[in-house]
Scaffold this active site. Structure first.
Site, mmCIF file in Angstrom:
data_model
loop_
_atom_site.group_PDB
_atom_site.id
_atom_site.type_symbol
_atom_site.label_atom_id
_atom_site.label_comp_id
_atom_site.label_asym_id
_atom_site.label_seq_id
_atom_site.Cartn_x
_atom_site.Cartn_y
_atom_site.Cartn_z
ATOM 1 N N CYS A 25 -5.023 6.946 -3.428
ATOM 2 C CA CYS A 25 -4.350 5.653 -3.440
ATOM 3 C C CYS A 25 -2.932 5.895 -3.942
ATOM 4 O O CYS A 25 -2.744 6.313 -5.090
ATOM 5 C CB CYS A 25 -5.088 4.675 -4.338
ATOM 6 S SG CYS A 25 -4.236 3.097 -4.574
ATOM 7 N N CYS B 236 0.868 -1.176 0.000
ATOM 8 C CA CYS B 236 0.000 0.000 0.000
ATOM 9 C C CYS B 236 0.905 1.226 0.000
ATOM 10 O O CYS B 236 1.697 1.414 0.922
ATOM 11 C CB CYS B 236 -0.919 0.008 1.215
ATOM 12 S SG CYS B 236 -1.951 1.483 1.344
#
Length: 250
Positions: free
Chosen positions: A198, A73
């Site tokens: 993101c 991530c």
């Protein structure tokens, strides 16, 4: 599993992506325990990060809000590094371990982390993307990047949800604003909703724009992304691609 084992945790936000960070440097959790912890503490957050030590190096183990481990991530890695700075006094250039490999981070005024090297799985024919331009790119995890142009903020996110399942990937919708700036929206796999930003998806999008839309191989280079959660900076340098932006505790 004793509830008092998860008292040592903090909440962080990295350009709109929100995380619970669990300090697991003094206690070991197995995968089953981690999944239960995630479902117990995640609440409205996008994911949970477990901070561990491996061979004197800090290790990030990341789980999406559905309780499933994700290889990487991008904004999570920046929140992880900010936690190391706040909790353990880490500063300057530092190596961190992730499930996507060893990466370099910079714990300075801006938190930036090297991203896993992007890999283009395939540039997709337009008929697979409702006539739009796009590609499937791996940056630790799979990202479908799709050029939706000026319709980005009116784009039907139900279509993004369908694409997420069709390609089993995060979906990043983008619009190029100028030579060095673009805007992006993301529907995240594992979170199963649109998130405010993101990091790895922004990196995948910047990579696609630079090398497959503009065909620009010049280094170093900076691209800036506008997301719902704020601004992210993608630096293309000779030793890799770095993602930078704001991170806050809370």
């Amino acid at each position: 599993m004793r509830g008092d084992r998860i008292d040592n945790m903090e909440r962080y936000s990295a350009t709109g992506n929100t995380f619970v960070i669990v300090d697991a440097t003094q206690v070991e959790f197995n995968d089953s325990e981690k999944e239960k912890i995630v479902l117990q503490v995640v609440e409205d957050r996008d994911g949970v990060i477990f901070v561990e030590r491996k061979n004197e190096t800090f290790f990030m183990d990341y789980f999406n809000r559905d309780g499933k481990r994700a290889t990487f991530c991008g904004n999570g890695s920046r929140a992880f590094l900010k936690f190391l700075k706040d909790k353990f006094g880490v500063s300057g250039k530092v190596s961190i371990q992730t499930n996507a490999g060893m990466l370099i981070g910079y714990a300075t005024e801006e938190i930036s982390v090297q991203m896993p090297e992007p890999r283009v799985e395939r540039v997709l024919p337009r008929e697979e993307l409702f006539g739009l331009e796009g590609a499937l790119i791996i940056v630790g995890v799979p990202h479908l990047v799709v050029n939706v142009g000026n319709s980005i903020w009116n784009f039907d996110m139900e279509i993004a949800r369908q694409l997420r399942h069709k390609f089993n990937a995060n979906v990043n919708l983008f619009n190029i604003l100028s030579d060095k700036r673009f805007e992006v929206r993301t529907f995240e796999r594992g979170v199963e909703r649109e998130t405010l930003s993101c990091g790895s998806g922004t990196t995948a999008t910047a990579f696609f724009i630079k090398y497959h839309v503009k065909h620009d191989s010049a280094l170093p280079d900076n691209l800036t992304a506008n997301t719902k959660g704020g601004m992210l900076r993608v630096l293309f340098d000779s030793d890799g691609i770095y993602l930078g932006g704001g991170v806050e505790n809370g």
